[in-house]
Scaffold this motif. Sequence first.
Motif, PDB file in Angstrom:
ATOM      1  N   VAL A 114       0.894  -0.988  -0.077  1.00  0.00           N
ATOM      2  CA  VAL A 114       0.043  -0.045   0.109  1.00  0.00           C
ATOM      3  C   VAL A 114       0.783   1.265  -0.194  1.00  0.00           C
ATOM      4  O   VAL A 114       0.649   2.124  -0.712  1.00  0.00           O
ATOM      5  N   ALA A 115       1.955   1.384   0.850  1.00  0.00           N
ATOM      6  CA  ALA A 115       2.854   2.362   0.906  1.00  0.00           C
ATOM      7  C   ALA A 115       3.448   2.855  -0.460  1.00  0.00           C
ATOM      8  O   ALA A 115       3.473   3.925  -0.897  1.00  0.00           O
ATOM      9  N   TRP A 116       4.120   1.661  -0.872  1.00  0.00           N
ATOM     10  CA  TRP A 116       4.562   1.801  -2.403  1.00  0.00           C
ATOM     11  C   TRP A 116       3.634   2.324  -3.350  1.00  0.00           C
ATOM     12  O   TRP A 116       4.031   2.999  -4.286  1.00  0.00           O
ATOM     13  N   THR A 117       2.537   1.689  -3.296  1.00  0.00           N
ATOM     14  CA  THR A 117       1.365   1.946  -4.415  1.00  0.00           C
ATOM     15  C   THR A 117       1.101   3.656  -4.156  1.00  0.00           C
ATOM     16  O   THR A 117       1.088   4.191  -5.189  1.00  0.00           O
ATOM     17  N   LEU A 118       0.889   4.041  -3.091  1.00  0.00           N
ATOM     18  CA  LEU A 118       0.578   5.238  -2.831  1.00  0.00           C
ATOM     19  C   LEU A 118       1.621   6.274  -3.015  1.00  0.00           C
ATOM     20  O   LEU A 118       1.434   7.537  -3.780  1.00  0.00           O
ATOM     21  N   SER A 119       2.731   6.078  -2.832  1.00  0.00           N
ATOM     22  CA  SER A 119       4.080   6.690  -3.354  1.00  0.00           C
ATOM     23  C   SER A 119       4.126   6.735  -4.655  1.00  0.00           C
ATOM     24  O   SER A 119       4.530   7.969  -5.428  1.00  0.00           O
ATOM     25  N   ILE A 120       3.941   5.742  -5.409  1.00  0.00           N
ATOM     26  CA  ILE A 120       3.894   5.676  -7.071  1.00  0.00           C
ATOM     27  C   ILE A 120       3.060   6.721  -7.614  1.00  0.00           C
ATOM     28  O   ILE A 120       3.122   7.484  -8.601  1.00  0.00           O
ATOM     29  N   LEU A 121       1.844   6.540  -7.086  1.00  0.00           N
ATOM     30  CA  LEU A 121       0.657   7.202  -7.471  1.00  0.00           C
ATOM     31  C   LEU A 121       0.839   9.006  -7.243  1.00  0.00           C
ATOM     32  O   LEU A 121       0.399   9.760  -7.739  1.00  0.00           O
ATOM     33  N   ALA A 122       1.344   9.194  -6.135  1.00  0.00           N
ATOM     34  CA  ALA A 122       1.847  10.497  -5.650  1.00  0.00           C
ATOM     35  C   ALA A 122       2.948  11.121  -6.423  1.00  0.00           C
ATOM     36  O   ALA A 122       2.648  12.390  -7.160  1.00  0.00           O
ATOM     37  N   TYR A 123       3.874  10.339  -6.939  1.00  0.00           N
ATOM     38  CA  TYR A 123       4.771  11.025  -7.803  1.00  0.00           C
ATOM     39  C   TYR A 123       4.284  11.079  -9.341  1.00  0.00           C
ATOM     40  O   TYR A 123       4.492  11.885  -9.729  1.00  0.00           O
ATOM     41  N   ARG A 124       3.368  10.096  -9.548  1.00  0.00           N
ATOM     42  CA  ARG A 124       2.854  10.349 -10.980  1.00  0.00           C
ATOM     43  C   ARG A 124       1.971  11.276 -10.962  1.00  0.00           C
ATOM     44  O   ARG A 124       1.572  11.993 -12.163  1.00  0.00           O
ATOM     45  N   ASN A 125       1.334  11.975  -9.994  1.00  0.00           N
ATOM     46  CA  ASN A 125       0.360  13.058  -9.811  1.00  0.00           C
ATOM     47  C   ASN A 125       1.030  14.113  -9.568  1.00  0.00           C
ATOM     48  O   ASN A 125       0.414  15.378  -9.380  1.00  0.00           O
ATOM     49  N   GLY A 126       2.309  14.438  -9.652  1.00  0.00           N
ATOM     50  CA  GLY A 126       3.049  15.423  -9.578  1.00  0.00           C
ATOM     51  C   GLY A 126       3.209  15.983  -7.756  1.00  0.00           C
ATOM     52  O   GLY A 126       3.675  17.095  -7.423  1.00  0.00           O
ATOM     53  N   TYR A 127       3.175  15.010  -7.055  1.00  0.00           N
ATOM     54  CA  TYR A 127       3.295  15.309  -5.455  1.00  0.00           C
ATOM     55  C   TYR A 127       4.612  14.882  -5.017  1.00  0.00           C
ATOM     56  O   TYR A 127       4.930  14.541  -4.063  1.00  0.00           O
ATOM     57  N   SER A 128       5.715  14.747  -5.900  1.00  0.00           N
ATOM     58  CA  SER A 128       7.029  14.495  -5.633  1.00  0.00           C
ATOM     59  C   SER A 128       7.757  15.206  -4.561  1.00  0.00           C
ATOM     60  O   SER A 128       8.406  14.667  -3.866  1.00  0.00           O
ATOM     61  N   ASP A 129       7.304  16.450  -4.430  1.00  0.00           N
ATOM     62  CA  ASP A 129       8.091  17.458  -3.515  1.00  0.00           C
ATOM     63  C   ASP A 129       7.523  17.473  -2.061  1.00  0.00           C
ATOM     64  O   ASP A 129       7.827  17.965  -1.238  1.00  0.00           O
ATOM     65  N   ALA A 130       6.174  16.611  -2.067  1.00  0.00           N
ATOM     66  CA  ALA A 130       5.616  16.416  -0.863  1.00  0.00           C
ATOM     67  C   ALA A 130       5.095  17.807  -0.432  1.00  0.00           C
ATOM     68  O   ALA A 130       5.037  18.106   1.041  1.00  0.00           O
ATOM     69  N   GLY A 131       4.845  18.956  -1.338  1.00  0.00           N
ATOM     70  CA  GLY A 131       4.462  20.071  -0.868  1.00  0.00           C
ATOM     71  C   GLY A 131       5.277  20.945  -0.192  1.00  0.00           C
ATOM     72  O   GLY A 131       4.966  22.270   0.389  1.00  0.00           O
ATOM     73  N   VAL A 132       6.623  20.827  -0.177  1.00  0.00           N
ATOM     74  CA  VAL A 132       7.842  21.889   0.598  1.00  0.00           C
ATOM     75  C   VAL A 132       7.815  22.873  -0.439  1.00  0.00           C
ATOM     76  O   VAL A 132       8.392  22.856  -1.695  1.00  0.00           O
ATOM     77  N   GLY A 133       7.615  23.915   0.024  1.00  0.00           N
ATOM     78  CA  GLY A 133       7.982  25.278  -0.578  1.00  0.00           C
ATOM     79  C   GLY A 133       6.694  25.695  -1.551  1.00  0.00           C
ATOM     80  O   GLY A 133       7.018  26.670  -2.508  1.00  0.00           O
ATOM     81  N   THR A 134       5.803  24.858  -1.635  1.00  0.00           N
ATOM     82  CA  THR A 134       4.640  25.061  -2.574  1.00  0.00           C
ATOM     83  C   THR A 134       3.446  25.801  -1.833  1.00  0.00           C
ATOM     84  O   THR A 134       2.914  25.079  -0.972  1.00  0.00           O
ATOM     85  N   TYR A 135       2.726  26.921  -2.143  1.00  0.00           N
ATOM     86  CA  TYR A 135       1.522  27.165  -1.793  1.00  0.00           C
ATOM     87  C   TYR A 135       0.620  27.533  -2.603  1.00  0.00           C
ATOM     88  O   TYR A 135       0.744  27.841  -3.819  1.00  0.00           O
TER      89      TYR A 135
END
Length: 135
Positions: A114-135
């Motif tokens: 589940v963790a790997w799947t969520l990580s892959i989906l987050a990366y594919r949807n452009g959430y690779s920076d985990a929201g750091v510095g983006t508002y």
Amino acid sequence: MAISQYAPAYAAHHHDGQYSQYGPHPLTRSTRSFVATWLLAWAFGTIGLDRFYLGKAGTGLLKLVTLGGLGLWTLVDLVIVLCGAQHDKDGLPLAGYGKHRAMAWAVTVAVTAVAWTLSILAYRNGYSDAGVGTY
């Protein structure tokens, strides 16, 4: 057949599937729990809490200082625990391994998948920076 083909001829078969060359006395088990060791290795292995729990303060301290060997030692220890090869400071096997190993493997594999799947989906949807510095 009372004794498995894999057990030595002098081994006595015990109710828990264990063998002992010393006769019908049950094998000694640690007072340390397999489930507690597994959870500590999984959640806090990087800082060595699993090793401290087993009474292995020296390797626990090394694991703490090296942050679990930069994660590699943590992963190796988790596999060792899940395979039932981890022992306490006296060399005794952990209590409850036979009873809880299937559940521990299933939970570990499921949560990791589940963790790997969520990580892959987050990366594919452009959430690779985990929201750091983006508002």
